[in-house]
Design a protein around this motif. Structure first.
Motif, PDB file in Angstrom:
ATOM      1  N   ILE A 104       0.789  -1.097  -0.032  1.00 24.76           N
ATOM      2  CA  ILE A 104       0.207   0.022  -0.129  1.00 24.76           C
ATOM      3  C   ILE A 104       0.973   1.049  -0.085  1.00 24.76           C
ATOM      4  N   ASP A 105       0.631   2.101  -1.015  1.00 24.75           N
ATOM      5  CA  ASP A 105       1.548   3.072  -1.295  1.00 24.75           C
ATOM      6  C   ASP A 105       3.105   2.598  -1.389  1.00 24.75           C
TER       7      ASP A 105
ATOM      8  N   TYR B 141      -3.667  -7.204   5.570  1.00 26.48           N
ATOM      9  CA  TYR B 141      -4.648  -6.546   5.302  1.00 26.48           C
ATOM     10  C   TYR B 141      -5.852  -6.909   5.034  1.00 26.48           C
TER      11      TYR B 141
ATOM     12  N   ARG C 207       4.254   6.101   8.989  1.00 25.53           N
ATOM     13  CA  ARG C 207       3.653   5.037   8.067  1.00 25.53           C
ATOM     14  C   ARG C 207       1.918   5.236   8.584  1.00 25.53           C
TER      15      ARG C 207
ATOM     16  N   VAL D  46       0.109   8.029   6.710  1.00 27.82           N
ATOM     17  CA  VAL D  46      -0.117   7.938   5.373  1.00 27.82           C
ATOM     18  C   VAL D  46      -1.219   6.606   5.166  1.00 27.82           C
ATOM     19  N   LEU D  47      -1.076   5.660   5.855  1.00 29.55           N
ATOM     20  CA  LEU D  47      -2.149   4.734   5.664  1.00 29.55           C
ATOM     21  C   LEU D  47      -3.434   5.159   6.296  1.00 29.55           C
ATOM     22  N   GLU D  48      -3.672   5.761   6.959  1.00 31.35           N
ATOM     23  CA  GLU D  48      -4.740   6.368   7.757  1.00 31.35           C
ATOM     24  C   GLU D  48      -5.318   7.426   6.719  1.00 31.35           C
ATOM     25  N   GLY D  49      -4.600   8.283   5.752  1.00 30.65           N
ATOM     26  CA  GLY D  49      -4.669   9.098   4.680  1.00 30.65           C
ATOM     27  C   GLY D  49      -5.795   8.303   3.683  1.00 30.65           C
ATOM     28  N   TYR D  50      -5.632   7.008   3.676  1.00 31.60           N
ATOM     29  CA  TYR D  50      -6.292   6.311   2.633  1.00 31.60           C
ATOM     30  C   TYR D  50      -7.582   5.740   3.344  1.00 31.60           C
ATOM     31  N   GLY D  51      -8.029   6.074   4.524  1.00 31.17           N
ATOM     32  CA  GLY D  51      -8.968   5.676   5.268  1.00 31.17           C
ATOM     33  C   GLY D  51      -8.899   4.094   5.970  1.00 31.17           C
ATOM     34  N   LEU D  52      -7.850   3.823   6.144  1.00 31.63           N
ATOM     35  CA  LEU D  52      -7.385   2.570   6.787  1.00 31.63           C
ATOM     36  C   LEU D  52      -7.427   2.447   8.201  1.00 31.63           C
TER      37      LEU D  52
ATOM     38  N   LYS E 144     -11.300  -2.406   5.778  1.00 30.71           N
ATOM     39  CA  LYS E 144     -10.113  -1.391   5.433  1.00 30.71           C
ATOM     40  C   LYS E 144      -9.471  -1.536   6.829  1.00 30.71           C
TER      41      LYS E 144
END
Length: 80
Positions: free
Chosen positions: A6-7, A14, A41, A44-50, A19
Motif C-alpha cells: 500500500i503506497d 490487510y 507510516r 499515510v495509511l490512515e490517509g487512505y481511510g485505513l 479497511k
C-alpha cells in the motif's frame, strides 16, 4: 488477509472489506527511529481511510487467542 503493498509500504496483514491493517511489531519498532517511521507510516495509511492496529510479537506468540479476539471485534459481522 495477507501481506499487501500500500503506497510504498508492505503491511503485515490487510483485510479489504473493513479497511483494516494489522501490524505485528518486533524489536525494531521500539527504537526511536522505528517509532518515528511507524508514526509516518500510520499517518499515510490512515490517509487512505485505513484503520491500523498493532500487536507486539510476544503478544501474538504468548496470547494468540486474545489477539484474535481483539481483531474479531474490529471486523463487523457479515450480513446473512
Amino acid at each position: 488477509m495477507r501481506q499487501r503493498p500500500i503506497d510504498h509500504f508492505i503491511v503485515d496483514f490487510y483485510c479489504a472489506a473493513p479497511k483494516l491493517v494489522i501490524e505485528i511489531d518486533g524489536e525494531s519498532h521500539f527504537t526511536q527511529e522505528g517509532q518515528m517511521y511507524d508514526l509516518e507510516r500510520t499517518r499515510v495509511l490512515e490517509g487512505y481511510g485505513l484503520r491500523i492496529v498493532r500487536f507486539m510479537n510476544r503478544e501474538v506468540m504468548n496470547d494468540f487467542e486474545e489477539v484474535c479476539g481483539q481483531i474479531e471485534e474490529l471486523i463487523p459481522p457479515t450480513p446473512l
